[in-house]
Design an enzyme around this catalytic site. Structure first.
Site, mmCIF file in Angstrom:
data_model
loop_
_atom_site.group_PDB
_atom_site.id
_atom_site.type_symbol
_atom_site.label_atom_id
_atom_site.label_comp_id
_atom_site.label_asym_id
_atom_site.label_seq_id
_atom_site.Cartn_x
_atom_site.Cartn_y
_atom_site.Cartn_z
ATOM 1 N N CYS A 6 71.066 165.814 71.388
ATOM 2 C CA CYS A 6 71.614 167.105 70.968
ATOM 3 C C CYS A 6 73.068 167.146 71.454
ATOM 4 O O CYS A 6 73.505 166.257 72.189
ATOM 5 C CB CYS A 6 70.792 168.254 71.551
ATOM 6 S SG CYS A 6 70.457 168.089 73.307
ATOM 7 N N HIS A 7 73.795 168.129 70.984
ATOM 8 C CA HIS A 7 75.235 168.203 71.285
ATOM 9 C C HIS A 7 75.605 169.611 71.759
ATOM 10 O O HIS A 7 74.872 170.567 71.513
ATOM 11 C CB HIS A 7 76.068 167.932 70.023
ATOM 12 C CG HIS A 7 75.696 166.705 69.257
ATOM 13 N ND1 HIS A 7 76.052 165.434 69.653
ATOM 14 C CD2 HIS A 7 75.011 166.541 68.097
ATOM 15 C CE1 HIS A 7 75.606 164.546 68.772
ATOM 16 N NE2 HIS A 7 74.971 165.191 67.820
ATOM 17 N N THR B 119 81.645 163.626 68.159
ATOM 18 C CA THR B 119 82.941 163.036 67.807
ATOM 19 C C THR B 119 84.046 164.085 67.700
ATOM 20 O O THR B 119 85.212 163.750 67.865
ATOM 21 C CB THR B 119 82.855 162.253 66.484
ATOM 22 O OG1 THR B 119 82.378 163.133 65.461
ATOM 23 C CG2 THR B 119 81.937 161.052 66.613
ATOM 24 N N TYR C 268 76.018 154.251 66.900
ATOM 25 C CA TYR C 268 75.739 155.002 65.662
ATOM 26 C C TYR C 268 76.392 154.248 64.510
ATOM 27 O O TYR C 268 77.607 154.001 64.537
ATOM 28 C CB TYR C 268 76.285 156.428 65.775
ATOM 29 C CG TYR C 268 75.835 157.362 64.661
ATOM 30 C CD1 TYR C 268 74.652 157.148 63.948
ATOM 31 C CD2 TYR C 268 76.588 158.495 64.332
ATOM 32 C CE1 TYR C 268 74.240 158.023 62.951
ATOM 33 C CE2 TYR C 268 76.175 159.383 63.336
ATOM 34 C CZ TYR C 268 75.008 159.131 62.645
ATOM 35 O OH TYR C 268 74.592 159.998 61.657
ATOM 36 N N HIS D 106 69.471 157.587 65.386
ATOM 37 C CA HIS D 106 68.907 157.914 64.069
ATOM 38 C C HIS D 106 68.469 156.679 63.272
ATOM 39 O O HIS D 106 68.721 156.572 62.061
ATOM 40 C CB HIS D 106 69.919 158.747 63.268
ATOM 41 C CG HIS D 106 70.643 159.791 64.085
ATOM 42 N ND1 HIS D 106 70.035 160.470 65.121
ATOM 43 C CD2 HIS D 106 71.922 160.267 64.045
ATOM 44 C CE1 HIS D 106 70.907 161.308 65.671
ATOM 45 N NE2 HIS D 106 72.061 161.202 65.057
ATOM 46 N N ASP E 179 68.849 166.816 67.383
ATOM 47 C CA ASP E 179 70.196 166.697 66.824
ATOM 48 C C ASP E 179 70.887 168.064 66.667
ATOM 49 O O ASP E 179 71.913 168.175 65.986
ATOM 50 C CB ASP E 179 70.224 165.933 65.491
ATOM 51 C CG ASP E 179 71.652 165.556 65.078
ATOM 52 O OD1 ASP E 179 72.449 165.191 65.953
ATOM 53 O OD2 ASP E 179 71.976 165.674 63.876
ATOM 54 N N ASN F 239 77.604 168.510 60.254
ATOM 55 C CA ASN F 239 77.916 167.902 58.946
ATOM 56 C C ASN F 239 76.769 167.885 57.941
ATOM 57 O O ASN F 239 76.836 167.144 56.960
ATOM 58 C CB ASN F 239 78.434 166.452 59.109
ATOM 59 C CG ASN F 239 79.668 166.387 59.967
ATOM 60 O OD1 ASN F 239 80.604 167.141 59.730
ATOM 61 N ND2 ASN F 239 79.677 165.534 60.970
HETATM 62 O O1 LIG Z 1 75.898 162.214 61.020
HETATM 63 C C1 LIG Z 1 76.700 162.979 61.621
HETATM 64 O O2 LIG Z 1 77.565 163.641 61.026
HETATM 65 C C2 LIG Z 1 76.643 163.055 63.097
HETATM 66 C C3 LIG Z 1 77.813 163.377 63.784
HETATM 67 C C4 LIG Z 1 77.807 163.320 65.139
HETATM 68 C C5 LIG Z 1 79.026 163.515 65.913
HETATM 69 O O3 LIG Z 1 80.007 163.992 65.333
HETATM 70 O O4 LIG Z 1 79.019 163.171 67.093
HETATM 71 O O5 LIG Z 1 76.696 163.016 65.824
HETATM 72 C C6 LIG Z 1 75.512 162.741 65.192
HETATM 73 O O6 LIG Z 1 74.524 162.459 65.899
HETATM 74 C C7 LIG Z 1 75.494 162.756 63.796
#
Ligand SMILES: O=C(O)c1cc(C(=O)O)oc(=O)c1
Length: 305
Positions: free
Chosen positions: A36-37, A81, A161, A185, A261, A266
């Site tokens: 998770c973020h 990101t 990723y 993922h 997640d 996005n």
């Molecule tokens: O598929 C994505 O857009 C995505 C983006 C990010 C991130 O921006 O870190 O992280 C994820 O786990 C998945």
């Protein structure tokens, strides 16, 4: 600490769903949401200038409330990101969690030992390498190898990723990393292809031949092409993704992780109800033993031991 910057969300941005249902599936005691973020808030922790998207704010308080609502014990927060290599929002959330969150940071080659040590003390246990072109600029392999060598002595792992079509080209790099490697993922398989086909076969082979490689069996909401979404009470959501995740859970029960997640950056066509997303778990881990390994034993071993 308030920044003077204000941020406008990327056009079409979908905010996280703020009224998630309570899952019918009862998570086992000690379950970890292992992906998770946190986003910002931008007024306190500004988004990075090099970001590819500007999200809604998704602060730690909202993440911890979701954790409690869904019935998770702990979180693994992965640097998003949109924050680049500025890990302040992540570290702030880890420090506020009272030991109930660990983190995966993104660092540059010039990170100092003191910075790594401070992140370790806050609860960071890994670094993330991103190969998804819409999310991150290219970083040369030798830079990534240097970073891996720097973090290995701390006992950290590398999270990667990437998209399935890029695996053949990245395979040799991934399989020579010196640490535990965790794939985000499932390496984004094309779920319209057969689970026994060559594309997913290469991913399974990579895990088979390299016992240091783990996978998150997360993000059916991103990978689904036709399965019903986790909305409107759907109990068998993302049916087209489930066979891929279940294959990994049953073949590598001690090297799989699961995460919501949240806040689902996005997504373009729907925002899942996280309660119903938890109800997806028994489709991919059908027995109590597999559920305990996926949700409790594996993440606790990797992040809290
Ligand atoms: O598929 C994505 O857009 C995505 C983006 C990010 C991130 O921006 O870190 O992280 C994820 O786990 C998945």
């Amino acid at each position: 600490m308030t920044s003077t910057e204000t941020f406008t969300k990327t056009p079409g941005w979908l905010d996280f769903y703020d009224g998630p249902s309570r899952p019918r599936f009862r998570l086992p005691a000690g379950a970890v949401d292992a992906h998770c973020h946190v986003f910002g808030p931008g007024a306190v922790f500004p988004y990075a200038p090099e970001r590819k998207y500007t999200p809604c704010d998704a602060p730690k308080e909202a993440l911890f409330a979701l954790r409690d609502h869904l019935g998770f014990d702990k979180n693994v927060i992965v640097q998003a990101t949109c924050h680049g290599t500025d890990n302040r929002a992540l570290v702030d959330a880890l420090r506020a969690s009272g030991g109930r969150a660990r983190g995966v940071a993104t660092v540059s080659r010039d990170v100092t030992d003191a910075e790594l040590q401070a992140m370790h003390e806050a609860g960071v246990r890994g670094t993330r390498f991103n190969f998804v072109k819409r999310l991150a600029d290219f970083t040369p392999r030798e830079v990534l190898s240097d970073i891996a060598a720097r973090i290995a002595p701390l006992g950290w792992h590398v999270v990667i990723y990437f998209e399935a079509q890029d695996l053949p080209e990245l395979y040799d790099f991934f399989t020579t990393l010196p640490t535990t490697v965790v794939v985000d993922h499932m390496g984004r398989p094309d779920v319209t292809q057969p689970v026994d086909g060559p594309e997913f076969g290469l991913f399974v082979k990579m895990m088979q031949d390299h016992p240091n490689i783990w996978s998150k069996v997360s993000c059916p909401e991103r990978l689904s092409q036709s399965g019903p979404p986790a909305l409107n009470g759907e109990q068998h959501a993302y049916r087209d993704v489930a066979p891929f995740a279940r294959r990994l859970v049953e073949t590598f029960p001690d090297r799989v992780l699961w995460g919501t997640d949240w806040p689902h950056p996005n997504l373009k066509n729907h925002m899942p109800d996280d309660g119903l997303l938890v109800d997806y778990i028994p489709q991919i881990a059908p027995t109590a033993e597999l559920q305990r390994k996926l949700l409790v034993d594996n993440p606790n071993r990797l992040y809290w031991s």
